[in-house]
Design a protein around this motif. Structure first.
Motif, short mmCIF file in Angstrom:
data_model
loop_
_atom_site.label_atom_id
_atom_site.label_comp_id
_atom_site.label_asym_id
_atom_site.label_seq_id
_atom_site.Cartn_x
_atom_site.Cartn_y
_atom_site.Cartn_z
N GLU A 25 0.83 -1.20 0.00
CA GLU A 25 0.00 0.00 0.00
C GLU A 25 0.86 1.26 0.00
OE1 GLU A 25 -4.06 -1.47 2.29
OE2 GLU A 25 -2.32 -0.88 3.50
N GLN A 29 1.13 4.31 -2.80
CA GLN A 29 0.60 5.59 -2.34
C GLN A 29 0.88 6.69 -3.36
OE1 GLN A 29 -1.20 6.01 0.50
NE2 GLN A 29 -1.59 8.08 -0.14
N GLY A 30 -0.19 7.34 -3.83
CA GLY A 30 -0.07 8.43 -4.79
C GLY A 30 0.15 7.98 -6.22
N LYS A 31 0.17 6.67 -6.45
CA LYS A 31 0.41 6.15 -7.80
C LYS A 31 -0.84 5.56 -8.45
CE LYS A 31 5.14 6.22 -7.31
NZ LYS A 31 5.20 7.11 -6.20
N VAL A 33 -5.25 5.54 -8.76
CA VAL A 33 -6.46 6.35 -8.62
C VAL A 33 -7.65 5.41 -8.43
CG1 VAL A 33 -5.59 8.25 -10.03
CG2 VAL A 33 -6.87 6.43 -11.11
#
Length: 161
Positions: A25, A29-31, A33
């Motif tokens: 996770e 993260q941030g990769k 949507v």
């Protein structure tokens, strides 16, 4: 069938699994949507025919670049392509793992439910023997077995008409 599955996840193994999931996770993260339902409809899923089309266009770009459109950002195209391939293969691996986890959980659920039924039958027996505490237990568990009235057969319904 009693105890159809006997796999055990030790506390140490559970901790290791949870740690790896948290690491995964964090890596994502941030990769990634999460599209809502409307966005999924708008962007749609690329079907197999369209994947073949994309693959063929890429093949032309790689093997005969002079036939490719100049106004396409081919670096971005290749980045999207490689990301799609990577995510698709990892998704398939994870989906297989999830399917196996669900199947294993089903077998554990089956064992739990049948053991619970055995305990309920035992409790009913003990209640019949008037052992203290079992009347209350059976009364509490009985709520999970609602009785439905017998339905009339179609023959009975026709007689009523």
């Amino acid at each position: 069938m009693k105890n159809v599955i006997q796999t055990q996840l030790t506390p140490d193994l559970k901790t290791q699994i949870d740690t790896k999931i948290a690491e995964l996770e964090a890596l994502f993260q941030g990769k990634l949507v999460a599209l809502d339902a409307d966005q999924r409809k708008f962007y749609g899923l690329i079907n197999e025919q369209n994947k073949l089309f994309v693959n063929k266009v890429r093949d032309y770009k790689v093997n005969q670049p002079q036939l490719s459109a100049d106004d396409v950002n081919w670096e971005e195209f290749e980045n999207d392509y490689q990301a799609r391939v990577f995510l698709e293969t990892r998704k398939e691996k994870l989906a297989s793992l999830v399917y196996q986890m669900e199947s294993t959980k089903i077998l554990h659920d089956y064992d739990n439910y049948n053991d619970a039924l055995d305990d309920y039958a035992y409790s009913q027996y003990k209640k019949g023997r008037e052992v203290i505490g079992f009347a209350e237990k059976v009364a509490e568990l009985k709520q999970f077995f609602p009785r439905t009235p017998k339905s009339s057969t179609s023959e009975d319904k026709n007689k009523a008409d």
